[in-house]
Enzyme design. Structure first.
Site, PDB file in Angstrom:
ATOM      1  N   HIS A  80      -1.297 -11.457  24.284  1.00 38.23           N
ATOM      2  CA  HIS A  80      -1.152 -12.203  24.704  1.00 38.23           C
ATOM      3  C   HIS A  80      -1.406 -13.428  23.690  1.00 38.23           C
ATOM      4  O   HIS A  80      -1.223 -14.514  23.111  1.00 38.23           O
ATOM      5  CB  HIS A  80      -2.179 -12.020  25.158  1.00 38.23           C
ATOM      6  CG  HIS A  80      -3.458 -13.869  25.127  1.00 38.23           C
ATOM      7  ND1 HIS A  80      -2.957 -13.916  26.276  1.00 38.23           N
ATOM      8  CD2 HIS A  80      -4.564 -13.457  25.196  1.00 38.23           C
ATOM      9  CE1 HIS A  80      -3.914 -15.407  25.759  1.00 38.23           C
ATOM     10  NE2 HIS A  80      -4.538 -15.191  25.570  1.00 38.23           N
ATOM     11  N   ASP A 109      18.672 -39.872  18.460  1.00 39.53           N
ATOM     12  CA  ASP A 109      18.626 -38.652  18.634  1.00 39.53           C
ATOM     13  C   ASP A 109      18.069 -38.098  17.815  1.00 39.53           C
ATOM     14  O   ASP A 109      17.902 -39.055  16.114  1.00 39.53           O
ATOM     15  CB  ASP A 109      20.367 -38.178  19.100  1.00 39.53           C
ATOM     16  CG  ASP A 109      20.528 -37.014  19.969  1.00 39.53           C
ATOM     17  OD1 ASP A 109      19.144 -35.867  19.116  1.00 39.53           O
ATOM     18  OD2 ASP A 109      20.458 -36.744  21.089  1.00 39.53           O
ATOM     19  N   TRP A 145      -3.172  -9.954  17.329  1.00 39.63           N
ATOM     20  CA  TRP A 145      -2.006 -11.017  16.660  1.00 39.63           C
ATOM     21  C   TRP A 145      -2.254 -10.886  15.593  1.00 39.63           C
ATOM     22  O   TRP A 145      -1.355 -11.719  14.876  1.00 39.63           O
ATOM     23  CB  TRP A 145      -2.444 -12.159  17.534  1.00 39.63           C
ATOM     24  CG  TRP A 145      -3.053 -13.837  17.182  1.00 39.63           C
ATOM     25  CD1 TRP A 145      -4.675 -13.035  17.028  1.00 39.63           C
ATOM     26  CD2 TRP A 145      -2.616 -14.322  15.885  1.00 39.63           C
ATOM     27  NE1 TRP A 145      -4.812 -14.644  16.488  1.00 39.63           N
ATOM     28  CE2 TRP A 145      -3.830 -14.784  15.671  1.00 39.63           C
ATOM     29  CE3 TRP A 145      -2.026 -14.855  15.728  1.00 39.63           C
ATOM     30  CZ2 TRP A 145      -4.114 -16.158  14.663  1.00 39.63           C
ATOM     31  CZ3 TRP A 145      -1.466 -16.334  14.527  1.00 39.63           C
ATOM     32  CH2 TRP A 145      -2.865 -16.684  14.193  1.00 39.63           C
ATOM     33  N   SER A 173      13.385 -20.726  13.794  1.00 40.34           N
ATOM     34  CA  SER A 173      12.840 -21.203  14.303  1.00 40.34           C
ATOM     35  C   SER A 173      12.143 -22.127  13.310  1.00 40.34           C
ATOM     36  O   SER A 173      12.260 -23.497  13.905  1.00 40.34           O
ATOM     37  CB  SER A 173      12.411 -20.301  15.643  1.00 40.34           C
ATOM     38  OG  SER A 173      12.581 -21.671  16.282  1.00 40.34           O
ATOM     39  N   SER A 174      10.524 -22.120  13.941  1.00 43.06           N
ATOM     40  CA  SER A 174      10.158 -23.034  13.063  1.00 43.06           C
ATOM     41  C   SER A 174      10.600 -24.112  12.170  1.00 43.06           C
ATOM     42  O   SER A 174      10.579 -24.905  11.937  1.00 43.06           O
ATOM     43  CB  SER A 174       8.596 -22.471  13.211  1.00 43.06           C
ATOM     44  OG  SER A 174       8.392 -22.093  14.183  1.00 43.06           O
ATOM     45  N   HIS A 257      -4.692 -20.331   8.766  1.00 45.33           N
ATOM     46  CA  HIS A 257      -5.096 -21.282   8.059  1.00 45.33           C
ATOM     47  C   HIS A 257      -4.306 -22.537   8.480  1.00 45.33           C
ATOM     48  O   HIS A 257      -4.278 -23.085   9.936  1.00 45.33           O
ATOM     49  CB  HIS A 257      -6.369 -22.018   7.371  1.00 45.33           C
ATOM     50  CG  HIS A 257      -7.327 -22.656   8.618  1.00 45.33           C
ATOM     51  ND1 HIS A 257      -8.036 -21.933   8.773  1.00 45.33           N
ATOM     52  CD2 HIS A 257      -7.217 -23.806   8.302  1.00 45.33           C
ATOM     53  CE1 HIS A 257      -8.738 -23.353  10.022  1.00 45.33           C
ATOM     54  NE2 HIS A 257      -8.538 -24.390   9.119  1.00 45.33           N
ATOM     55  N   GLU A 259      -1.334 -23.006   9.677  1.00 48.22           N
ATOM     56  CA  GLU A 259      -1.068 -22.794  10.753  1.00 48.22           C
ATOM     57  C   GLU A 259      -2.084 -22.928  12.299  1.00 48.22           C
ATOM     58  O   GLU A 259      -1.446 -24.019  13.434  1.00 48.22           O
ATOM     59  CB  GLU A 259      -0.946 -21.442  11.816  1.00 48.22           C
ATOM     60  CG  GLU A 259      -0.882 -21.005  13.164  1.00 48.22           C
ATOM     61  CD  GLU A 259       1.127 -21.319  13.371  1.00 48.22           C
ATOM     62  OE1 GLU A 259       1.611 -21.598  12.606  1.00 48.22           O
ATOM     63  OE2 GLU A 259       1.152 -21.351  15.192  1.00 48.22           O
ATOM     64  N   TYR A 261      -3.494 -25.825  12.549  1.00 51.27           N
ATOM     65  CA  TYR A 261      -3.314 -27.168  12.068  1.00 51.27           C
ATOM     66  C   TYR A 261      -2.877 -27.359  12.789  1.00 51.27           C
ATOM     67  O   TYR A 261      -1.872 -29.263  13.523  1.00 51.27           O
ATOM     68  CB  TYR A 261      -3.742 -27.869  10.800  1.00 51.27           C
ATOM     69  CG  TYR A 261      -5.052 -27.371  11.171  1.00 51.27           C
ATOM     70  CD1 TYR A 261      -6.533 -27.959  11.562  1.00 51.27           C
ATOM     71  CD2 TYR A 261      -6.226 -26.672   9.578  1.00 51.27           C
ATOM     72  CE1 TYR A 261      -8.272 -27.484  11.008  1.00 51.27           C
ATOM     73  CE2 TYR A 261      -6.908 -26.610   8.899  1.00 51.27           C
ATOM     74  CZ  TYR A 261      -8.049 -27.073  10.112  1.00 51.27           C
ATOM     75  OH  TYR A 261      -9.267 -26.957   9.716  1.00 51.27           O
ATOM     76  N   SER A 272      -4.248 -40.477  21.118  1.00 48.64           N
ATOM     77  CA  SER A 272      -4.070 -41.251  20.403  1.00 48.64           C
ATOM     78  C   SER A 272      -3.297 -41.828  21.464  1.00 48.64           C
ATOM     79  O   SER A 272      -3.494 -43.283  20.306  1.00 48.64           O
ATOM     80  CB  SER A 272      -3.954 -40.934  19.006  1.00 48.64           C
ATOM     81  OG  SER A 272      -4.584 -39.778  17.958  1.00 48.64           O
ATOM     82  N   HIS A 306     -12.393 -18.432   4.824  1.00 55.59           N
ATOM     83  CA  HIS A 306     -13.309 -18.274   5.770  1.00 55.59           C
ATOM     84  C   HIS A 306     -13.154 -17.623   7.456  1.00 55.59           C
ATOM     85  O   HIS A 306     -13.452 -17.500   7.566  1.00 55.59           O
ATOM     86  CB  HIS A 306     -13.551 -19.376   6.179  1.00 55.59           C
ATOM     87  CG  HIS A 306     -12.886 -20.064   7.261  1.00 55.59           C
ATOM     88  ND1 HIS A 306     -12.084 -21.751   7.446  1.00 55.59           N
ATOM     89  CD2 HIS A 306     -11.569 -20.121   7.822  1.00 55.59           C
ATOM     90  CE1 HIS A 306     -11.155 -22.368   7.895  1.00 55.59           C
ATOM     91  NE2 HIS A 306     -10.993 -21.161   8.530  1.00 55.59           N
ATOM     92  N   HIS A 307     -11.525 -17.425   6.346  1.00 50.66           N
ATOM     93  CA  HIS A 307     -11.329 -16.281   8.250  1.00 50.66           C
ATOM     94  C   HIS A 307     -12.032 -14.874   7.376  1.00 50.66           C
ATOM     95  O   HIS A 307     -11.590 -13.851   8.247  1.00 50.66           O
ATOM     96  CB  HIS A 307      -9.888 -16.162   8.752  1.00 50.66           C
ATOM     97  CG  HIS A 307      -9.496 -17.427   9.460  1.00 50.66           C
ATOM     98  ND1 HIS A 307      -9.485 -17.196  10.236  1.00 50.66           N
ATOM     99  CD2 HIS A 307      -8.804 -18.559   8.250  1.00 50.66           C
ATOM    100  CE1 HIS A 307      -9.077 -18.958  10.564  1.00 50.66           C
ATOM    101  NE2 HIS A 307      -8.591 -19.064   9.086  1.00 50.66           N
ATOM    102  N   THR A 332     -12.313 -34.485  10.982  1.00 47.92           N
ATOM    103  CA  THR A 332     -12.524 -34.520  12.051  1.00 47.92           C
ATOM    104  C   THR A 332     -13.084 -35.597  12.942  1.00 47.92           C
ATOM    105  O   THR A 332     -13.684 -35.702  14.153  1.00 47.92           O
ATOM    106  CB  THR A 332     -12.506 -32.838  12.616  1.00 47.92           C
ATOM    107  OG1 THR A 332     -11.491 -32.320  11.756  1.00 47.92           O
ATOM    108  CG2 THR A 332     -12.521 -32.529  14.005  1.00 47.92           C
ATOM    109  N   LYS A 335     -11.728 -38.825  13.439  1.00 44.71           N
ATOM    110  CA  LYS A 335     -10.480 -38.745  14.608  1.00 44.71           C
ATOM    111  C   LYS A 335     -11.549 -39.326  15.880  1.00 44.71           C
ATOM    112  O   LYS A 335     -11.368 -39.508  16.607  1.00 44.71           O
ATOM    113  CB  LYS A 335      -9.987 -37.568  14.309  1.00 44.71           C
ATOM    114  CG  LYS A 335      -9.238 -37.220  13.324  1.00 44.71           C
ATOM    115  CD  LYS A 335      -8.179 -36.198  13.145  1.00 44.71           C
ATOM    116  CE  LYS A 335      -6.915 -35.900  13.402  1.00 44.71           C
ATOM    117  NZ  LYS A 335      -6.186 -37.682  13.426  1.00 44.71           N
ATOM    118  N   ARG A 454     -14.818  -8.450  20.000  1.00 47.51           N
ATOM    119  CA  ARG A 454     -14.072  -8.885  20.703  1.00 47.51           C
ATOM    120  C   ARG A 454     -12.929  -7.386  20.852  1.00 47.51           C
ATOM    121  O   ARG A 454     -13.105  -6.612  20.208  1.00 47.51           O
ATOM    122  CB  ARG A 454     -13.382  -9.810  20.155  1.00 47.51           C
ATOM    123  CG  ARG A 454     -12.831  -9.599  18.177  1.00 47.51           C
ATOM    124  CD  ARG A 454     -12.721 -10.994  17.864  1.00 47.51           C
ATOM    125  NE  ARG A 454     -10.863 -11.688  18.351  1.00 47.51           N
ATOM    126  CZ  ARG A 454     -10.292 -12.599  17.204  1.00 47.51           C
ATOM    127  NH1 ARG A 454     -11.190 -12.461  15.739  1.00 47.51           N
ATOM    128  NH2 ARG A 454      -9.067 -12.944  17.623  1.00 47.51           N
TER     129      ARG A 454
END
Lengths: 529, 295
Positions: A80, A109, A145, A173-174, A257, A259, A261, A272, A306-307, A332, A335, A454
């Site tokens: 998932h 293009d 994950w 790909s990315s 991290h 990732e 963002y 926006s 921080h993870h 943040t 924004k 979890r």
């Protein structure tokens, strides 16, 4: 901004339509076709990843083990997460970038059209490989994950090798997609469009592409080290050979991290665009928004641990990562206040894209605030690996990334298809989603604070009521996405003809094109004042 | 002419999908081989898929680059497109920088933090209780768990083959630059001479690197499964060697194109891109030489 753009699209040069048959899609070099493939792929993955969440929530509907084996539950949890991150959210944003960037900057293009097609076509093959692991001996990835070593190395099912190669393909790909985006934005802007006249979606994607190019190779590196540890006896994540399992987490989160963002910045860009359009005002502070995005991107490289507050780090490290993480709240906040100030005293209307954007601002703020709670190292010791964390990142990803994607689709769908969607049904989609997702994720805060861990298929009786609410909310949220599919099909089959500018407050080059947008966006670049 | 007027959008092309299929077969086949290797089975289908995939990839690379060369030679590309190519290549090299940065980061973490912790030093020195007899050294020859991870007799001496390799690679960067200058000046004979020297230096480097691995395996017992020093050593030098090999293939292609009379004094992007790549590989080597071999 000139109106001559509309006259020029029927210039004889390059004015050939799409090829016929399946070849149009397999061999495409057209940004709109590739964008469509990305978006459809992402929708399919949303449903596959969503159905895995269904399995999880069905098992957790009541305490005790009813439906699936714990082993299979772990695989569902893992897949998932992987599918939603790499299959649903990221491709959806690349699809939006493909559709919108050339139209927004006045280009014919993307800069590198064949590379563009390659980045798309790697994905179906990568996900075939990854989902195929579920049918192998020993089952699919079951380590979450984040695939922490040694769960993903010493104790992993044999299919982990295919998982590693699938990640390699997605990463390639990315990277290629991001190179294409960054080159398009840097080199294909219409004459006169300086960086600080660029639409906000382009800005957010420019930064996102930079983050992708910077961190996807690190992900490739970490899975390569896993592969070496598993098959070739190296000791990167094995303390017995002088390595360190915690090293895995450091390298992974150095990718991980930025990732997160990558998964939210393009949504910031979409919102926006939508909020000024339906407030009929300019964005309150364009420059501050740009600088806030840049600040977030820079900070994203220095907060990864921080993870890992509970994993065992020197005290100075805990403090450093705690303070840098809290710094992120500042850009943040810039924004969030920017969007609110844009709405302030605007003549607002509440069409579906606007509803999604307002939902985004409110619910993303909830996720952001729980993020500040989690950033505090001492209390994170308690929150770590509880449902509070699950609530936090679903509040930033579902009403963040996914609501941003919905807002974008409803906002630009008339331009893409030339047809208006059914506003009533679309609003129904919003409200059912909104209620469903809050029912799903809000009670997770409570069970998490009360200590429910979890990724565990069972729980004590005390959590039973809230979990039932969560599961019902999840089923409602999932079912509401069927409304979305119905709205899309109805729009394509019998939508009313859309005007060239369906939203009277919307600005940008994309709206100067005829509706539906021509196959090649701007054969000749428009002049931007 | 305003270069914005005619941005070249290629016709629909089969190469991307061929590449995706080829990569799928290559990695899928490799996955099957490794999957069954763990179970001790020799996997014929995996080998077939892998070879098939590799063949498709070779076909794709020659075909795709061939198509691009043909388009370039027929002057379909505008100035703006060549800027796109340059920017694309630069960002690709940046992604490679980050790939190597990950492995250098690992080396840093292991040497400065985790190995001393295992030996009882520093903030997390509590880890010492796992293997109380363990002492930290670098290069780490005596692993904490010496039953699982073998003990090599020694490490590669930096002042023999690695030093020669450093000289080879740095000189090859110089000769490549001289070839580039000759190309800009239109001296075709000089380019060919410098390209031959560059290629010889490059291929000699790869050969010496292979002989160094043979020495490590046969005489020093320094293999992949002898702990973290060997892990970082082989992964860093191995990926670097792979990049040198790719660079050699790129430069060989450039040499063949020069023999065929391609490239003009002011338009030779493919040559420049290969040169950038070569210099990048050279810089990585200098870091490797200092951080992996010498210190």
């Amino acid at each position: 901004m000139s109106t001559q753009a509309t006259d020029m699209v029927h210039d004889e040069h390059d004015d050939h339509g799409p090829a016929k048959g399946i070849g149009r899609w397999l061999f495409s070099t057209n940004h709109k076709d590739i964008g469509t493939m990305y978006l459809v792929f992402s929708l399919v993955m949303l449903f596959i990843g969503g159905s895995m969440a269904f399995v999880v929530r069905a098992e957790l509907f009541q305490p005790g083990l009813q439906l699936v084996e714990p082993e299979f539950f772990n695989q569902m949890i893992t897949m998932h997460g992987l599918i939603m991150v790499f299959g649903a959210v990221m491709p959806a944003f690349v699809g939006l970038a493909n559709w919108m960037l050339p139209m927004m900057i006045g280009a014919p293009d993307m800069a590198l059209p064949r590379l563009n097609n390659l980045s798309f076509w790697l994905l179906p093959f990568a996900f075939t490989m990854m989902i195929g692991t579920l049918f192998m001996d020993g089952g699919g990835p079951n380590f979450g994950w984040t695939f922490y070593a040694p769960l993903s190395t010493t104790y992993a099912p044999p299919s982990v090798t295919f998982f590693i190669f699938a990640i390699h393909m997605m990463g390639a790909s990315s990277i290629m997609g991001a190179i294409n985006v960054i080159v398009t934005i840097m080199n294909m802007r219409a004459p006169g469009m300086t960086y600080f006249k660029m639409p906000m979606f382009c800005w957010t994607w420019l930064i996102t592409a930079f983050l992708l190019i910077a961190v996807m190779p690190v992900l490739a590196g970490v899975v390569t080290m896993m592969l070496m540890d598993i098959h070739f006896g190296t000791a990167f994540f094995d303390a017995g050979g002088g390595g360190d399992p915690v090293l895995f987490q450091h390298v992974f989160w150095f990718f991980g991290h930025p990732e997160v963002y990558i998964m939210i910045l393009p949504s910031f860009g979409v919102v926006s665009h939508v909020i000024p359009a339906f407030s009929r005002k300019k964005l309150f502070g364009y420059n501050s928004m740009v600088y806030a995005i840049i600040a977030i991107a820079i900070l994203s490289f220095v907060v990864w641990a921080h993870h890992m507050f509970t994993v065992g780090m020197p005290f100075a490290g805990e403090l450093f990562f705690m303070y840098t993480t809290m710094l992120i709240a500042i850009p943040t906040g810039v924004k969030i206040f920017n969007w609110i100030s844009t709405m302030f005293r605007g003549s607002m209307t509440f069409e579906t894209p606007m509803l999604y954007s307002i939902g985004f601002v409110i619910l993303f703020t909830i996720g952001g605030l729980s993020g500040i709670m989690l950033a505090l190292a001492p209390v994170d010791m308690v929150y770590q690996d509880t449902y509070f964390v699950v609530a936090h990142f679903h509040y930033v990803l579902v009403p963040g990334a996914i609501f941003g994607i919905f807002a974008a689709v409803y906002f630009w769908l008339p331009k893409w298809t030339g047809k208006m969607y059914d506003e009533g049904l679309a609003k129904l989609h919003f409200w059912v989603s909104f209620i469903g997702l809050n029912l799903t994720f809000f009670p997770m805060h409570f069970v998490g604070l009360a200590g429910m861990p979890r990724r565990i298929p069972d729980y004590p009786l005390q959590f039973a009521d809230f979990n039932m609410v969560v599961s019902l909310g999840a089923f409602l949220f999932g079912a509401s996405q069927l409304i979305f599919v119905y709205v899309l099909i109805k729009t394509l089959r019998s939508g009313e003809k859309a005007e060239q500018l369906p939203w009277d407050g919307a600005e940008g080059l994309e709206w100067t094109l005829p509706t539906p947008a021509p196959y090649h966006s701007f054969p000749t670049p428009p002049k931007v004042d | 002419m305003d270069s914005h007027e005619h941005y070249y959008i290629p016709e629909p092309s089969k190469w991307p999908i061929v590449c995706a299929v080829g990569l799928f077969f290559t990695l899928g086949g490799l996955g099957m081989i490794l999957f069954n290797m763990t179970a001790g089975i020799d996997d014929l289908w995996g080998q077939i898929f892998f070879m098939l995939g590799a063949a498709i990839m070779v076909y794709m690379f020659t075909g795709w680059f061939g198509a691009v060369i043909e388009e370039s030679m027929s002057n379909l590309y505008s100035d703006q497109l060549s800027v796109s190519f340059r920017k694309g290549m630069s960002w690709f090299i940046f992604s490679e920088v980050m790939f190597f940065a990950a492995f250098f980061g690992v080396l840093f973490y292991v040497r400065v933090l985790s190995v001393p912790w295992l030996a009882g030093e520093g903030d997390k020195g509590m880890a010492h209780m796992l293997w109380p007899d363990f002492t930290a050294t670098w290069p780490l020859l005596n692993n904490p768990n010496s039953e699982q991870f073998g003990t090599p007799k020694g490490v590669i001496d930096p002042w023999h083959i690695p030093l020669i390799n450093t000289i080879l690679l740095v000189s090859s960067s110089v000769t490549l630059t001289l070839a580039h200058h000759a190309l800009k000046a239109g001296k075709r004979g000089v380019i060919k001479a410098y390209m031959v020297i560059t290629l010889l230096l490059g291929f000699t480097f790869v050969g010496l690197q292979i002989s160094e691995y043979i020495e490590a395996y046969q005489q020093l017992d320094l293999t992949l499964s002898t702990g973290i020093y060997a892990s970082t050593f082989f992964l860093l030098t191995g990926f670097h060697g792979a990049h040198v090999t790719i660079g050699c293939i790129m430069l060989t292609t450039m040499f063949i194109r020069i023999l065929k009379g391609h490239f003009s004094a002011d338009d030779h992007f493919a040559f420049e891109a290969s040169a950038w790549y070569w210099h990048f590989v050279d810089v990585v080597w200098l870091l490797l030489f200092m951080l992996v071999y010498v210190f």
